[in-house]
Enzyme design. Structure first.
Site, PDB file in Angstrom:
ATOM      1  N   LYS A  33       1.545  24.957  24.359  1.00  0.00           N
ATOM      2  CA  LYS A  33       1.015  26.303  24.097  1.00  0.00           C
ATOM      3  C   LYS A  33       1.054  26.597  22.598  1.00  0.00           C
ATOM      4  O   LYS A  33       0.852  27.723  22.160  1.00  0.00           O
ATOM      5  CB  LYS A  33       1.883  27.374  24.799  1.00  0.00           C
ATOM      6  CG  LYS A  33       1.804  27.453  26.279  1.00  0.00           C
ATOM      7  CD  LYS A  33       2.465  28.768  26.790  1.00  0.00           C
ATOM      8  CE  LYS A  33       3.875  28.575  27.239  1.00  0.00           C
ATOM      9  NZ  LYS A  33       4.524  29.799  27.761  1.00  0.00           N
TER      10      LYS A  33
ATOM     11  N   LYS B 129       3.602  26.852  20.902  1.00  0.00           N
ATOM     12  CA  LYS B 129       4.713  27.796  20.693  1.00  0.00           C
ATOM     13  C   LYS B 129       5.972  26.971  20.506  1.00  0.00           C
ATOM     14  O   LYS B 129       6.201  25.997  21.201  1.00  0.00           O
ATOM     15  CB  LYS B 129       4.910  28.692  21.934  1.00  0.00           C
ATOM     16  CG  LYS B 129       3.984  29.875  22.027  1.00  0.00           C
ATOM     17  CD  LYS B 129       4.287  30.708  23.276  1.00  0.00           C
ATOM     18  CE  LYS B 129       5.226  31.846  22.993  1.00  0.00           C
ATOM     19  NZ  LYS B 129       5.233  32.873  24.073  1.00  0.00           N
TER      20      LYS B 129
END
Ligand code: C2G
Length: 144
Positions: free
Chosen positions: A44, A46
């Site tokens: 993601k 992230k």
């Protein structure tokens, strides 16, 4: 027993997360949280401040959370809904509409996202050289 399922990274746990989990738990009697693994977060784009184990411990300390499972892929949700006999799937409203396909398996509810707080905001204030940081070092640096 009405079983509720939600997913997330829950990094630098804050009151926006806690309000979400509190309302999610209030939808039923048992709340399962699919916690994004570090590897899934990488997909993601992230990178969490806390490890999966730390984030899991934070969630397990909350009275609203009954079970934490790993979230490894986007596609595991239908399997988890069936495996854990989930009645209600819920996410914050920033995901509005994204998981409506699960309504074939269970109720899908989106809960209003809490404005004014995010893990990104917290992480940037933790970085001493970030302009927005409120650390003493950053304040002194800006004063010079
Ligand atoms: N949330 C919220 N208010 C905030 C921040 C987050 O209500 N101020 C909610 C989000 O809407 C989400 C949950 O808290 O439902 C977890 O947020 P994140 O940890 O940011 O999770 P996210 O990166 O959105 O990952 O498969 C779904 C993904 O794993 C969700």
């Amino acid at each position: 027993m009405r079983r509720v399922l939600t997913y997330g990274t829950f990094d630098t746990l804050h009151y926006g997360h806690i309000r979400l989990l509190q309302r999610a738990r209030a939808l039923g009697d048992y709340l399962i949280v699919g916690l994004s693994t570090d590897e899934f977060n990488a997909s993601k784009n992230k990178q969490a401040f806390h490890s999966w184990e730390e984030r899991k411990a934070h969630l397990e300390a909350l009275r609203y959370v009954d079970l934490v499972i790993p979230e490894r892929t986007w596609e595991q949700k239908p399997h988890d809904v069936k495996l854990y006999h989930v009645d209600i799937f819920t996410m914050g409203s920033d995901w509005q509409g994204k998981f409506d396909d699960l309504s074939a398996l269970c109720e899908v509810i989106y809960l209003e996202r809490t404005n004014g707080i995010s893990s990104t905001m917290i992480r940037s204030s933790l970085q001493p050289d970030e302009p927005s940081s409120t650390s003493p070092a950053a304040i002194l640096k800006r004063a010079r």
